[in-house]
Write a protein that holds these residues in place. Structure first.
Motif, mmCIF file in Angstrom:
data_model
loop_
_atom_site.group_PDB
_atom_site.id
_atom_site.type_symbol
_atom_site.label_atom_id
_atom_site.label_comp_id
_atom_site.label_asym_id
_atom_site.label_seq_id
_atom_site.Cartn_x
_atom_site.Cartn_y
_atom_site.Cartn_z
ATOM 1 N N LYS A 242 0.804 -1.212 0.000
ATOM 2 C CA LYS A 242 0.000 0.000 0.000
ATOM 3 C C LYS A 242 0.844 1.273 0.000
ATOM 4 C CE LYS A 242 -3.953 -2.012 2.473
ATOM 5 N NZ LYS A 242 -4.806 -1.906 3.693
ATOM 6 N N TYR A 243 2.142 1.110 0.179
ATOM 7 C CA TYR A 243 2.989 2.292 0.357
ATOM 8 C C TYR A 243 4.134 2.322 -0.650
ATOM 9 C CZ TYR A 243 0.536 2.334 4.807
ATOM 10 O OH TYR A 243 -0.441 2.332 5.777
ATOM 11 N N TYR A 276 4.075 12.060 6.225
ATOM 12 C CA TYR A 276 3.384 10.909 6.817
ATOM 13 C C TYR A 276 1.867 11.043 6.635
ATOM 14 C CZ TYR A 276 1.402 7.814 10.349
ATOM 15 O OH TYR A 276 0.646 6.865 10.996
ATOM 16 N N ARG A 277 1.341 12.230 6.878
ATOM 17 C CA ARG A 277 -0.111 12.438 6.768
ATOM 18 C C ARG A 277 -0.599 12.308 5.327
ATOM 19 N NH1 ARG A 277 1.116 16.918 10.422
ATOM 20 N NH2 ARG A 277 0.583 16.294 12.562
ATOM 21 N N LYS A 278 0.279 12.514 4.370
ATOM 22 C CA LYS A 278 -0.081 12.338 2.962
ATOM 23 C C LYS A 278 -0.072 10.866 2.538
ATOM 24 C CE LYS A 278 1.637 16.899 1.579
ATOM 25 N NZ LYS A 278 2.690 17.654 0.840
ATOM 26 N N GLY A 279 0.278 9.983 3.459
ATOM 27 C CA GLY A 279 0.248 8.552 3.166
ATOM 28 C C GLY A 279 1.457 8.041 2.409
ATOM 29 N N PRO A 282 4.348 4.416 6.061
ATOM 30 C CA PRO A 282 3.645 3.997 7.266
ATOM 31 C C PRO A 282 4.452 4.220 8.545
ATOM 32 C CG PRO A 282 4.581 2.082 6.178
ATOM 33 C CD PRO A 282 4.919 3.267 5.319
#
Length: 410
Positions: A242-243, A276-279, A282
């Protein structure tokens, strides 16, 4: 038929070296405990020599190794330089050469017994810089590293010379003072007691000097799996697909005076929190040890995590701390170590966050040269920068290599 037999014979002769070149460190390796954690962190080779079944007896029986031990103890009892008794425990070039020859002879004479040592060395990852070498070269390089590391500590903390970073790694006392010399003399005398293995007097003095000077930073936060327990647990549940990146490294910046965290460190944390908040990732790895002021009680990494969690509201389970690094070289090296040990994928690119000028340095030949000089390798590869405030890199598993020439953060 004759040619076939010769080929088979050659295969058996060279098989151990060929096999060892393809061995890899074990991510689930269980470290063997020695008499002290400080020894294990700085001189794991000696811990293995003391603890592996049958190996101490093998070493004790070797006449050359016994001669090295007896010569050292004789020098302790009758020092050549009474003003500098610690010199008696330095490994001379001749002693290093003699021990090298003895160890290689044991490797040839008793390969079965020595095989256990090589297995532990390779699986631990602490000798990863030599992973591609044959067992004989691995043993020789590891021994010379350990001997030079012992000498580095003794010279640095008895004579105040030879340290790479004297402004932040120096002794806690004036090394020429009578009181300190008396304390060193007592350590030397104690180091000469009840030894059976060739390296033990010098090793005990080196570890005693680190303890005397309150330079036990290398074990202050062990085990890191406990310090980072929440993130360690979260890593095991993470779907990495996912990252884009498994983690970002935020480089530390020393505070001034009595500050817990510097304004530069806070700013780097804010930039990392935004990513981090932008994804993008993780997990965040904050890296920095007890650097400045000298003997500060605050670790940059620990304080950066507090700021991220308490002020910027990043989940504690998303932040891992490297509380040891004191230079940009080891910021990146230790981040790769944490990624590997915690179970993150190290075949994916990682992010690095800092201010613009700092990243220019990281992405420069000057930084690569410093890494090669101080570590023997560059801990990251294929650096790519598309933004002023972050870049990406591929981890290099040579970062697992323990550095005996940096006893505060090996």
């Amino acid at each position: 038929m004759r040619i076939c037999l010769i080929n088979i014979l050659l295969l058996f002769i060279f098989l151990p070296a060929v096999y060892s070149q393809h061995s890899a460190p074990d991510p689930h390796y269980r470290f063997i405990a020695g008499p002290s954690l400080l020894q294990d962190r700085n001189f794991y080779l000696f811990t293995l020599m003391e603890r592996l079944p049958g190996l101490p007896v093998l070493l004790e029986k070797d006449s050359t190794l016994q001669h090295v031990l007896l010569t050292c103890q004789e020098r302790i009892a009758h020092p050549v330089n009474k003003e500098a008794p610690a010199e008696a425990l330095l490994f001379s070039d001749d002693a290093i050469r003699d021990v090298t020859g003895a160890l290689l002879r044991l490797w040839r004479q008793d390969p079965g017994q020595m095989a256990t040592l090589f297995h532990e060395m390779r699986a631990s990852g602490l000798f990863q810089l030599y992973a591609g070498k044959g067992d004989n070269e691995l043993l020789e390089a590891a021994w010379k590293d350990a001997a030079n590391g012992i000498n580095y500590i003794i010279n640095g903390y008895t004579a105040g010379k030879g340290q790479r970073y004297p402004t932040i790694d120096s002794a806690a006392f004036y090394v020429a003072s009578p009181a300190y010399k008396s304390a060193v003399q007592r350590l030397v005398a104690k180091a000469g007691e009840k030894n059976t293995l060739f390296f033990q007097p010098s090793l005990r003095l080196a570890l005693g000097l680190l303890t005397l000077n309150r330079r036990e930073e290398a074990i202050r936060y062990e085990p890191l799996s406990a310090l980072n327990a929440a993130a360690w647990k979260q890593i095991k549940k993470t779907d990495w697909s996912k990252y884009t990146y498994p983690a970002m490294v935020i480089l530390g910046a020393s505070p001034k005076s009595t500050e817990h965290i510097s304004e530069i460190g806070k700013n780097r944390c804010r930039m990392g929190a935004d990513l981090y908040r932008k994804g993008q990732v993780p997990f965040i790895i904050v890296s920095g040890g007890h650097v400045r002021p000298v003997f500060t009680t605050f670790s940059e990494g620990v304080e950066m995590k507090k700021y991220l969690v308490e002020e910027l509201k990043i989940p504690a389970s998303a932040v891992l701390v490297d509380p040891y690094a004191r230079h940009t070289t080891t910021n990146l090296r230790n981040a790769v170590r944490l990624a590997w040990r915690s179970g993150m994928p190290v075949d994916k690119r990682m992010l690095c966050v800092s201010d613009a000028m700092h990243l220019v340095y990281v992405n420069s030949p000057v930084f690569a040269q410093r890494c090669n000089t101080e570590l023997g390798y560059v801990p990251v590869a294929d650096i790519q920068q598309t933004d002023l405030y972050f870049l990406s890199f591929m981890p290099d598993l040579r970062s697992l290599q323990a550095n005996a020439m940096d006893p505060l953060d090996p």
